[in-house]
Design a protein around this motif. Structure first.
Motif, mmCIF file in Angstrom:
data_model
loop_
_atom_site.group_PDB
_atom_site.id
_atom_site.type_symbol
_atom_site.label_atom_id
_atom_site.label_comp_id
_atom_site.label_asym_id
_atom_site.label_seq_id
_atom_site.Cartn_x
_atom_site.Cartn_y
_atom_site.Cartn_z
ATOM 1 N N ARG A 1 0.819 -1.222 0.000
ATOM 2 C CA ARG A 1 0.000 0.000 0.000
ATOM 3 C C ARG A 1 0.847 1.264 0.000
ATOM 4 O O ARG A 1 0.358 2.350 -0.297
ATOM 5 C CB ARG A 1 -0.961 0.004 1.193
ATOM 6 N N ALA A 2 2.094 1.141 0.380
ATOM 7 C CA ALA A 2 3.077 2.237 0.302
ATOM 8 C C ALA A 2 2.676 3.495 1.080
ATOM 9 O O ALA A 2 3.032 4.614 0.717
ATOM 10 C CB ALA A 2 3.354 2.589 -1.157
ATOM 11 N N LYS A 3 1.928 3.337 2.154
ATOM 12 C CA LYS A 3 1.664 4.462 3.047
ATOM 13 C C LYS A 3 1.287 3.927 4.422
ATOM 14 O O LYS A 3 0.856 2.773 4.565
ATOM 15 C CB LYS A 3 0.566 5.372 2.503
ATOM 16 N N ASP A 4 1.457 4.747 5.432
ATOM 17 C CA ASP A 4 1.167 4.332 6.808
ATOM 18 C C ASP A 4 -0.304 4.538 7.136
ATOM 19 O O ASP A 4 -0.924 5.515 6.706
ATOM 20 C CB ASP A 4 2.025 5.129 7.794
ATOM 21 N N TYR A 5 -0.844 3.602 7.914
ATOM 22 C CA TYR A 5 -2.226 3.664 8.386
ATOM 23 C C TYR A 5 -2.245 3.667 9.912
ATOM 24 O O TYR A 5 -1.361 3.096 10.553
ATOM 25 C CB TYR A 5 -3.031 2.459 7.882
ATOM 26 N N ASN A 6 -3.258 4.293 10.486
ATOM 27 C CA ASN A 6 -3.450 4.300 11.929
ATOM 28 C C ASN A 6 -4.710 3.535 12.299
ATOM 29 O O ASN A 6 -5.707 3.583 11.574
ATOM 30 C CB ASN A 6 -3.590 5.733 12.455
ATOM 31 N N THR A 7 -4.665 2.829 13.417
ATOM 32 C CA THR A 7 -5.836 2.125 13.936
ATOM 33 C C THR A 7 -6.570 3.009 14.931
ATOM 34 O O THR A 7 -5.943 3.608 15.811
ATOM 35 C CB THR A 7 -5.435 0.821 14.645
ATOM 36 N N ARG A 8 -7.881 3.077 14.808
ATOM 37 C CA ARG A 8 -8.738 3.767 15.778
ATOM 38 C C ARG A 8 -9.933 2.865 16.051
ATOM 39 O O ARG A 8 -10.663 2.516 15.130
ATOM 40 C CB ARG A 8 -9.221 5.115 15.227
ATOM 41 N N TRP A 9 -10.152 2.473 17.293
ATOM 42 C CA TRP A 9 -11.209 1.511 17.617
ATOM 43 C C TRP A 9 -11.851 1.883 18.950
ATOM 44 O O TRP A 9 -11.206 1.851 19.995
ATOM 45 C CB TRP A 9 -10.617 0.095 17.700
ATOM 46 N N VAL A 10 -13.131 2.270 18.907
ATOM 47 C CA VAL A 10 -13.854 2.665 20.114
ATOM 48 C C VAL A 10 -14.652 1.504 20.698
ATOM 49 O O VAL A 10 -15.024 1.524 21.861
ATOM 50 C CB VAL A 10 -14.789 3.860 19.823
ATOM 51 N N ALA A 11 -14.898 0.475 19.892
ATOM 52 C CA ALA A 11 -15.710 -0.675 20.304
ATOM 53 C C ALA A 11 -17.175 -0.302 20.479
ATOM 54 O O ALA A 11 -17.897 -0.913 21.260
ATOM 55 C CB ALA A 11 -15.164 -1.327 21.576
ATOM 56 N N ALA A 12 -17.616 0.714 19.757
ATOM 57 C CA ALA A 12 -19.033 1.070 19.633
ATOM 58 C C ALA A 12 -19.214 1.545 18.205
ATOM 59 O O ALA A 12 -18.611 2.553 17.810
ATOM 60 C CB ALA A 12 -19.424 2.159 20.624
ATOM 61 N N MET A 13 -20.024 0.837 17.429
ATOM 62 C CA MET A 13 -20.169 1.189 16.020
ATOM 63 C C MET A 13 -20.516 2.655 15.837
ATOM 64 O O MET A 13 -19.987 3.338 14.953
ATOM 65 C CB MET A 13 -21.248 0.317 15.376
ATOM 66 N N ILE A 14 -21.395 3.161 16.673
ATOM 67 C CA ILE A 14 -21.866 4.532 16.499
ATOM 68 C C ILE A 14 -20.729 5.536 16.622
ATOM 69 O O ILE A 14 -20.658 6.518 15.879
ATOM 70 C CB ILE A 14 -23.002 4.840 17.505
ATOM 71 N N ALA A 15 -19.795 5.291 17.537
ATOM 72 C CA ALA A 15 -18.664 6.206 17.723
ATOM 73 C C ALA A 15 -17.682 6.097 16.567
ATOM 74 O O ALA A 15 -17.142 7.107 16.092
ATOM 75 C CB ALA A 15 -17.965 5.910 19.045
ATOM 76 N N ASP A 16 -17.431 4.876 16.101
ATOM 77 C CA ASP A 16 -16.510 4.687 14.986
ATOM 78 C C ASP A 16 -17.074 5.279 13.696
ATOM 79 O O ASP A 16 -16.341 5.878 12.905
ATOM 80 C CB ASP A 16 -16.187 3.206 14.812
ATOM 81 N N VAL A 17 -18.369 5.120 13.463
ATOM 82 C CA VAL A 17 -18.989 5.700 12.267
ATOM 83 C C VAL A 17 -18.992 7.225 12.354
ATOM 84 O O VAL A 17 -18.726 7.920 11.363
ATOM 85 C CB VAL A 17 -20.420 5.154 12.071
ATOM 86 N N HIS A 18 -19.267 7.749 13.528
ATOM 87 C CA HIS A 18 -19.267 9.211 13.692
ATOM 88 C C HIS A 18 -17.882 9.782 13.382
ATOM 89 O O HIS A 18 -17.771 10.820 12.722
ATOM 90 C CB HIS A 18 -19.695 9.588 15.112
ATOM 91 N N ARG A 19 -16.844 9.096 13.850
ATOM 92 C CA ARG A 19 -15.490 9.558 13.547
ATOM 93 C C ARG A 19 -15.231 9.573 12.043
ATOM 94 O O ARG A 19 -14.625 10.507 11.507
ATOM 95 C CB ARG A 19 -14.459 8.667 14.245
ATOM 96 N N ILE A 20 -15.703 8.543 11.353
ATOM 97 C CA ILE A 20 -15.528 8.479 9.902
ATOM 98 C C ILE A 20 -16.235 9.650 9.220
ATOM 99 O O ILE A 20 -15.694 10.272 8.295
ATOM 100 C CB ILE A 20 -16.044 7.138 9.357
ATOM 101 N N LEU A 21 -17.430 9.988 9.673
ATOM 102 C CA LEU A 21 -18.153 11.116 9.086
ATOM 103 C C LEU A 21 -17.440 12.438 9.363
ATOM 104 O O LEU A 21 -17.506 13.377 8.558
ATOM 105 C CB LEU A 21 -19.575 11.170 9.620
ATOM 106 N N MET A 22 -16.756 12.521 10.494
ATOM 107 C CA MET A 22 -16.071 13.757 10.860
ATOM 108 C C MET A 22 -14.728 13.914 10.165
ATOM 109 O O MET A 22 -14.341 15.021 9.783
ATOM 110 C CB MET A 22 -15.871 13.809 12.384
ATOM 111 N N ARG A 23 -13.985 12.781 9.996
ATOM 112 C CA ARG A 23 -12.637 12.924 9.446
ATOM 113 C C ARG A 23 -12.195 11.784 8.529
ATOM 114 O O ARG A 23 -11.029 11.689 8.169
ATOM 115 C CB ARG A 23 -11.623 13.106 10.573
ATOM 116 N N GLY A 24 -13.109 10.934 8.147
ATOM 117 C CA GLY A 24 -12.787 9.870 7.204
ATOM 118 C C GLY A 24 -12.363 8.584 7.889
ATOM 119 O O GLY A 24 -12.165 8.538 9.098
ATOM 120 N N GLY A 25 -12.230 7.509 7.086
ATOM 121 C CA GLY A 25 -11.785 6.226 7.629
ATOM 122 C C GLY A 25 -12.590 5.064 7.075
ATOM 123 O O GLY A 25 -13.479 5.237 6.235
#
Length: 335
Positions: free
Chosen positions: A226-250
């Motif tokens: 993939r030739a680029k670095d990725y970061n893991t972000r995991w809240v263990a609540a779908m709603i929080a993880d989806v909200h983060r994606i809407l706010m800043r992608g993922g």
């Protein structure tokens, strides 16, 4: 100072009176839930209720309270013909002359309550065409593409509402002074690419080979294909993880795994996957079960579970391609 747009004003301009009434009912209940969460242990809401829901999961006290608040409010709304909850075995018929069906997860991420982390309420609104008759479970078994409204209330550092009626995604923040939801973004968009991913890596040994390959590629970062670095972000609540994606992608994934025989996935199609997929797609993202578009899946029962891969559309497509290259469907069957 520019006048602020309230939820009431937005609904008047962007949807039907029936939908507006139903969203208003949900919003009123969300305020009560938010207030209980703000009181926390002082309101006696922490800990387990001593029961299990239909999924066999231990119910938290606020699971039960939230479910009762929403159920009571919606069944008294004349536009609501039936209500389905993740916490209840069967659907609840409401008003025979209603034109809408509402399915909800009253408190997604409720295991986070006791540690003061983000939780929320997810809802899905479907059309009802059998006026004059009592709603049944069969009436709810519609493809997610049939949804006419969906979204969530998130209870975090502030209480927020994200909603779509099929023409983009709007986001509101609750003002505790005026006790009103105020519009903060009327065109939420997700980038097609990302460098953040969310997945429960502890289940890695149970994943299908394509998903194992995908995560391994992300972990390798700029030293891998993939030739680029990725970061893991995991809240263990779908709603929080989806909200983060809407706010800043993922990209968020709860893929098929072999941990529990006969269980296709962790997340519920009707209460979580469909409404979140509708929101994500309307914001320019994509959502699949790993291969197939979630909104095209016809439910077989009200509490059906499925795998979920959603977020940045280029990453979702990459996961799909890995499955197709391997000749494996999202449920492990051979294509």
């Amino acid at each position: 100072m520019v006048a602020q747009t309230t939820l009431t004003q937005y609904l008047k301009n962007h949807t039907t009176p029936e939908l507006a009434s139903t969203i208003t009912t949900l919003a009123t209940a969300s305020v009560a839930i938010s207030q209980l969460l703000n009181k926390g242990a002082l309101a006696g809401i922490h800990g387990e209720a001593g029961n299990q829901n239909v999924q066999g999961e231990a119910q938290k006290k606020l699971d039960v309270i939230s479910n009762d608040l929403l159920l009571n409010a919606l069944t008294h709304n004349p536009n609501c013909a039936g209500v389905a909850s993740e916490e209840l075995d069967e659907i609840n018929p409401a008003n025979d002359n209603g034109t809408l069906l509402v399915a909800f997860d009253p408190l997604d991420g409720s295991s986070n309550i006791d540690i003061n982390m983000t939780v929320g309420t997810i809802f899905s609104i479907l059309p009802y065409h059998n006026q004059g008759q009592k709603a049944t479970e069969a009436d709810f078994l519609q493809k997610g593409a049939n949804q006419i409204g969906a979204g969530y209330f998130i209870y975090g550092t502030s209480t927020m509402l994200t909603v779509t009626f099929g023409a983009g995604v709007a986001m509101f923040s609750f003002d505790p002074i005026s006790q009103t939801y105020i519009l903060i973004n009327d065109d939420v968009r997700i980038s097609s690419d990302t460098a953040e991913y969310a997945i429960n890596a502890s289940n890695r040994r149970y994943w299908l080979p394509p998903m194992q390959q995908y995560i391994e590629e992300l972990v390798q970062g700029d030293t891998g294909v993939r030739a680029k670095d990725y970061n893991t972000r995991w809240v263990a609540a779908m709603i929080a993880d989806v909200h983060r994606i809407l706010m800043r992608g993922g990209i968020f994934m709860y893929p098929f795994d072999t941990k529990i025989t006969g269980k296709a996935g962790k997340l519920r199609l009707m209460y979580e996957a469909n409404p979140m997929s509708f929101v994500i797609e309307q914001a320019g993202g994509a959502s699949t079960d790993g291969v197939e578009r979630i909104l095209d899946i016809t439910p077989t029962h009200i509490h059906q579970r499925i795998p979920v891969v959603l977020g940045a559309k280029n990453e979702v497509a990459y996961v799909k391609d890995l499955h197709k290259t391997a000749g494996i469907l999202a449920n492990g069957d051979r294509a």
